[in-house]
Design an enzyme around this catalytic site. Sequence first.
Site, PDB file in Angstrom:
ATOM      1  N   ALA A   1       0.848  -1.198   0.000  1.00  0.00           N
ATOM      2  CA  ALA A   1       0.000   0.000   0.000  1.00  0.00           C
ATOM      3  C   ALA A   1       0.878   1.240   0.000  1.00  0.00           C
ATOM      4  CB  ALA A   1      -0.918  -0.001   1.215  1.00  0.00           C
ATOM      5  N   ASP A   2       0.305   2.330  -0.487  1.00  0.00           N
ATOM      6  CA  ASP A   2       0.985   3.616  -0.398  1.00  0.00           C
ATOM      7  C   ASP A   2      -0.065   4.696  -0.181  1.00  0.00           C
ATOM      8  OD1 ASP A   2       3.809   4.864  -0.859  1.00  0.00           O
ATOM      9  OD2 ASP A   2       2.358   6.229  -1.778  1.00  0.00           O
ATOM     10  N   THR A   3       0.190   5.560   0.788  1.00  0.00           N
ATOM     11  CA  THR A   3      -0.761   6.611   1.146  1.00  0.00           C
ATOM     12  C   THR A   3      -0.187   7.975   0.790  1.00  0.00           C
ATOM     13  OG1 THR A   3      -1.624   5.243   2.948  1.00  0.00           O
ATOM     14  CG2 THR A   3      -2.095   7.610   3.049  1.00  0.00           C
TER      15      THR A   3
END
Length: 196
Positions: free
Chosen positions: A74-76
């Site tokens: 994931a990447d935010t």
Amino acid sequence: MADAPRAPLVLASASPRRLDLLARIGIVPDRVEPAEMDESPRKAELPRLLAQRLSLEKARAVAPRAPGALVLAADTVVGVGRRILGKPADAAEARRFLEFLSGRRHRVTTGVALVTPDGRTRTRLVESVVAFQRLTAAQVEEYVAGGEWEGKAGGYAIQGRSEAFVRFLSGSHSNVVGLPLFETAQLLRGVGWLRP
């Protein structure tokens, strides 16, 4: 008839927050294997596209090191319009980010990617809207002095003291922390790793 054994789950992230979030819904990865990579945005890259690209690149980078496993990444990204607010390099940049977010809405976008043992990829993109109250100079200084901004996109941690600044949130709270749990569980159900 017994269920077939599940493939191991590898979390391609160095974030302790993502591990904690997964544990909240009873998911404990078999292994944590961070994907060390440059997370800089490309020229004119929009926040949504950056989150999507980096999550997929992280999952694909770790997959060859985890044969036979499901790889979750994931990447935010915190964005205001086209502007991306990454992880502040220092306290001065954290201060500038908070002053910029003061009294306005921003979007927090997380790309989630899953690579299956046979190399197929599945992705989700989740967006939440957050609005901060107008912050006083004293609030900004006190928050920055506490160090909670370190390593956080946008320079704040909603699961910490900055939650007191949030006057409005639309969408997934866990997404703002760093991993949208509903969509992540849906991805894992979709490949049969999580039972319905």
